[in-house]
Design an enzyme around this catalytic site. Structure first.
Site, mmCIF file in Angstrom:
data_model
loop_
_atom_site.group_PDB
_atom_site.id
_atom_site.type_symbol
_atom_site.label_atom_id
_atom_site.label_comp_id
_atom_site.label_asym_id
_atom_site.label_seq_id
_atom_site.Cartn_x
_atom_site.Cartn_y
_atom_site.Cartn_z
ATOM 1 N N GLU A 41 -51.258 10.563 44.896
ATOM 2 C CA GLU A 41 -50.736 11.012 45.814
ATOM 3 C C GLU A 41 -51.705 12.557 46.609
ATOM 4 O O GLU A 41 -51.146 13.355 45.698
ATOM 5 C CB GLU A 41 -49.360 10.929 46.012
ATOM 6 C CG GLU A 41 -48.914 10.726 47.000
ATOM 7 C CD GLU A 41 -47.522 10.991 47.395
ATOM 8 O OE1 GLU A 41 -46.405 11.121 46.266
ATOM 9 O OE2 GLU A 41 -46.280 11.553 48.039
ATOM 10 N N ARG A 277 -48.951 10.013 29.144
ATOM 11 C CA ARG A 277 -49.623 10.935 29.667
ATOM 12 C C ARG A 277 -49.667 12.616 29.407
ATOM 13 O O ARG A 277 -49.570 12.554 28.102
ATOM 14 C CB ARG A 277 -48.352 11.855 31.103
ATOM 15 C CG ARG A 277 -46.941 12.489 31.241
ATOM 16 C CD ARG A 277 -45.840 12.754 31.768
ATOM 17 N NE ARG A 277 -46.476 11.967 32.707
ATOM 18 C CZ ARG A 277 -46.826 12.353 34.560
ATOM 19 N NH1 ARG A 277 -47.102 13.407 34.388
ATOM 20 N NH2 ARG A 277 -46.205 11.690 35.144
ATOM 21 N N LYS A 287 -46.316 18.047 39.588
ATOM 22 C CA LYS A 287 -47.641 19.381 41.082
ATOM 23 C C LYS A 287 -46.247 19.357 41.599
ATOM 24 O O LYS A 287 -46.730 20.419 41.737
ATOM 25 C CB LYS A 287 -47.566 17.889 42.132
ATOM 26 C CG LYS A 287 -49.135 17.475 41.731
ATOM 27 C CD LYS A 287 -49.959 16.492 42.410
ATOM 28 C CE LYS A 287 -49.111 14.913 41.912
ATOM 29 N NZ LYS A 287 -50.321 14.214 42.626
HETATM 30 P P1 ATP Z 1 -47.577 15.180 38.528
HETATM 31 O O1 ATP Z 1 -45.980 14.149 37.542
HETATM 32 O O2 ATP Z 1 -47.881 15.912 38.074
HETATM 33 O O3 ATP Z 1 -46.453 15.583 39.495
HETATM 34 P P2 ATP Z 1 -47.915 12.686 39.786
HETATM 35 O O4 ATP Z 1 -47.610 10.802 39.088
HETATM 36 O O5 ATP Z 1 -46.335 13.002 40.813
HETATM 37 O O6 ATP Z 1 -48.444 13.963 38.931
HETATM 38 P P3 ATP Z 1 -50.324 11.052 41.057
HETATM 39 O O7 ATP Z 1 -51.109 11.727 41.819
HETATM 40 O O8 ATP Z 1 -48.539 10.068 41.651
HETATM 41 O O9 ATP Z 1 -49.051 12.400 40.587
HETATM 42 O O10 ATP Z 1 -51.093 10.879 40.313
HETATM 43 C C1 ATP Z 1 -52.052 9.690 40.133
HETATM 44 C C2 ATP Z 1 -52.251 9.395 38.547
HETATM 45 O O11 ATP Z 1 -52.490 10.180 37.808
HETATM 46 C C3 ATP Z 1 -50.597 8.384 38.034
HETATM 47 O O12 ATP Z 1 -51.790 7.049 37.737
HETATM 48 C C4 ATP Z 1 -50.363 9.274 37.582
HETATM 49 O O13 ATP Z 1 -50.186 7.996 35.777
HETATM 50 C C5 ATP Z 1 -51.210 10.038 36.310
HETATM 51 N N1 ATP Z 1 -51.151 11.163 35.758
HETATM 52 C C6 ATP Z 1 -50.104 12.105 36.425
HETATM 53 N N2 ATP Z 1 -49.795 13.498 35.906
HETATM 54 C C7 ATP Z 1 -50.716 12.827 34.576
HETATM 55 C C8 ATP Z 1 -50.770 13.095 32.747
HETATM 56 N N3 ATP Z 1 -50.242 14.279 33.014
HETATM 57 N N4 ATP Z 1 -51.249 12.723 31.927
HETATM 58 C C9 ATP Z 1 -52.189 12.089 32.493
HETATM 59 N N5 ATP Z 1 -52.201 11.025 33.765
HETATM 60 C C10 ATP Z 1 -51.407 11.895 34.980
HETATM 61 MG MG MG Z 2 -46.267 10.094 41.257
#
Ligand code: ATP
Ligand code: MG
Length: 574
Positions: A41, A277, A287
């Protein structure tokens, strides 16, 4: 998670995703091409956790000769921007991955998503609900008891459709109405209890502009995006596991509507699987928290070298190779755990050791005077650029009567096993000669201001002609030729290994007040010419990277990338 699940996936531990895909390829489910996607996102800069997901998504596509799409999952316009979208592209390219023509955006499918929603309404599988958010939560209930049906659950499709169109036309305020999928209010899976699939949001979209005032929810949009792109394997983190039945439900409806892509005669039914994760010690990864650090100016922007963002790591001096190696080593599993940040640092050292040129710089200088060396004379020591890489060649380092050495390399009264500079003890000045301290000069407060001594003219190049050995070798720079440089000594941003782990205290209370110390160091002349972004090893001190924002040749600013002390191998060898 069912027990059956656990056995299958833990047996195959690291490679369960690989095995899963291999089985589907063998069963002919992919229509000849594995397609994956990385779906960020664009609401922030990506971090090392995303790098793990990127390595898995792009890595699996590579492994099977397939394609990995980059898709902006931009269904929540209130926080998204082009700045973020562009940074994500740049960071993924820098990590070494390529999505080719496969760039997509959820927003490009808003029309299709809307159509599918209308279609669901027509089929009696979705309805407009007017419960308030609080009521909706109350009606939804708890997993152990069935939820309550919304009073409008059985409203006629024609009425729902009319209302939904009015929602789209902007007739209602945010939060007044929503569209829900009609599934099962008694499901033990709370996400299956008539989930919201569209909400009203009078917010313009960074790409779609103000075309829309209703936006699809992630759970509805994601499977649709996957299906339209012909994604075969949709991998995400564990928190989405409980959303998987809903994902499958949407795919089933699309199948019924004849909307699944057909590739080489095979209908592509996207499937989702989840992995743990990445959590890193001493690091905050969300984020939202990273944005808070930036907005409250706790750090110097998203690319502050202390940030776990990809741009922060890059500015710190990390290499894509080190990050990919790290992602390879941590593997893929279904079990939540915390990875030691020392492993990431180990991977970085391992990579930089091979490629970083050696230079000499003194961070905390004290003056050395070689009393038997002629005043005004300059000679050049030939020093290796990288002892592990003969092809890196040598350089000429100016040497003279007055040198600077590291204050900690001198002890007037030596501790046990102190082989460096102390009165009467011979040491090697790297690449130059042997030196023996004879006496020191102190200031009124008793601090050493000058170390005096003699050198052995028969030890040019750092080896005695009679073959005698010394136990200590230290780095040095010629005082007359030393280049002053700003050096930023970065340390971990947090003082505790799990800054988010204490629910009673805000993570900001664990910020490390010592995470940045700036000093003026003195280096051999070659350092002054470093190009922004270039990483060198200051011998015996650590790896340092010329800052991409502030360093210019002639006026260098270096960030400490990582020290030479490896706490990873030590820990694991214990
Ligand atoms: P955050 O939780 O850090 O705010 P997010 O999940 O909201 O991150 P997205 O942009 O939605 O961020 O994530 C894009 C992809 O990255 C998703 O498929 C998510 O599963 C993966 N992702 C996010 N954080 C991690 C992590 N710590 N380890 C592995 N994969 C991750
Ligand atoms: Mg997300």
């Amino acid at each position: 998670m069912s027990d059956e699940h656990k056995t299958v996936e833990s047996d195959t531990s690291r490679h369960f995703l690989k095995q899963w895909i291999a089985e589907d390829v063998a069963a002919g489910k992919t229509g000849g091409q594995v397609v994956t996607r990385f779906p960020p996102e664009p609401n922030g800069y990506i971090h090392i956790g995303h790098a793990k997901a990127i390595c898995i998504d792009f890595g699996m596509a590579q492994e099977f000769g397939g394609q990995c799409n980059l898709r902006m999952d931009d269904t929540n316009p209130s926080k998204e921007s082009d700045e973020y979208a562009e940074s994500i592209k740049q960071d993924i390219r820098w990590l070494g991955f390529d999505w080719g023509d496969g760039f997509y955006s959820a927003a490009n499918l808003f029309d299709k998503m809307y159509e599918i929603a209308e279609n669901l309404i027509g089929r009696g599988q979705a309805y407009v609900c007017d419960l308030t958010q609080e009521q909706w939560k109350e009606y939804r209930g708890i997993p152990t008891a069935p939820g309550k049906e919304s009073p409008t659950r059985d409203r006629a499709p024609a009425e729902n459709l009319a209302l939904f169109r009015r929602m789209k036309a902007g007739e209602f305020a945010d939060g007044t109405l929503c569209l829900r999928a009609k599934i099962d209010m008694s499901s033990p899976n709370i996400h299956f209890r008539d989930p919201v699939i569209y909400r009203i949001m009078h917010v313009p979209h960074y790409h779609a502009g103000d075309t829309w005032c209703i936006y699809p929810m992630y759970d509805f949009a994601h499977p649709i995006e996957d299906a339209y792109e012909g994604v075969t394997h949709s991998m995400c983190t564990l928190e989405f596991e409980v959303h998987r039945p809903l994902y499958d439900w949407v795919i089933d409806r699309m199948d019924e509507m004849g909307l699944l892509v057909v590739r080489n005669g095979v209908k592509i039914r996207p499937q989702q699987r989840e992995f743990a994760r990445l959590n890193l010690s001493y690091t905050v990864m969300s984020k939202r928290k990273l944005l808070q650090l930036v907005q409250e100016k706790r750090v110097d922007g998203w690319d502050d070298p202390r940030m776990p963002t990809v741009c922060g790591l890059r500015r710190r001096g990390y290499t894509p190779e080190a990050i990919r190696d790290f992602c390879e080593r941590i593997g893929v599993s279904k079990y939540e755990s915390q990875t030691d940040v020392a492993l990431l640092e180990y991977c970085l050292r391992d990579d930089l050791n091979k490629r970083a040129l050696r230079r000499m710089a003194v961070l905390d200088p004290v003056k050395v005077v070689i009393d038997n060396y002629p005043e005004g004379r300059t000679e050049y020591a030939e020093a290796q650029n990288n002892p592990d890489d003969p092809a890196a060649g040598t350089r000429q380092v100016p040497f003279g009567r007055e040198l600077l050495i590291e204050r900690e390399d001198f002890m007037e009264v030596p501790a046990k096993k102190f082989f460096r500079v102390t009165p009467g003890q011979e040491v090697r000045l790297r690449a130059a000669c042997f030196f023996t301290c004879t006496h020191v000069v102190k200031d009124a407060a008793g601090a050493v201001t000058e170390i005096h001594g003699t050198y052995d003219p028969d030890s040019k190049g750092g080896n005695a002609s009679d073959g005698r050995k010394v136990k200590g070798t230290i780095h040095w720079v010629s005082a007359a030729h030393a280049v002053p440089l700003t050096v930023r000594l970065y340390d971990r941003l947090f003082t505790v290994s799990d800054p988010m782990g204490d629910e009673t205290r805000d993570f900001l209370t664990f910020l490390n007040p010592e995470s940045l110390k700036t000093v003026t160091a003195f280096a051999e002349p070659a350092v002054a010419e470093a190009l922004p972004g270039q990483t060198v090893q200051f011998e015996r001190v650590g790896y340092f990277c010329a800052d991409t924002r502030e360093s210019v040749p002639g006026k260098p600013v270096f960030n400490r990338t990582v020290t030479l002390k490896d706490s990873w191998t030590k820990e694991t060898k214990k």
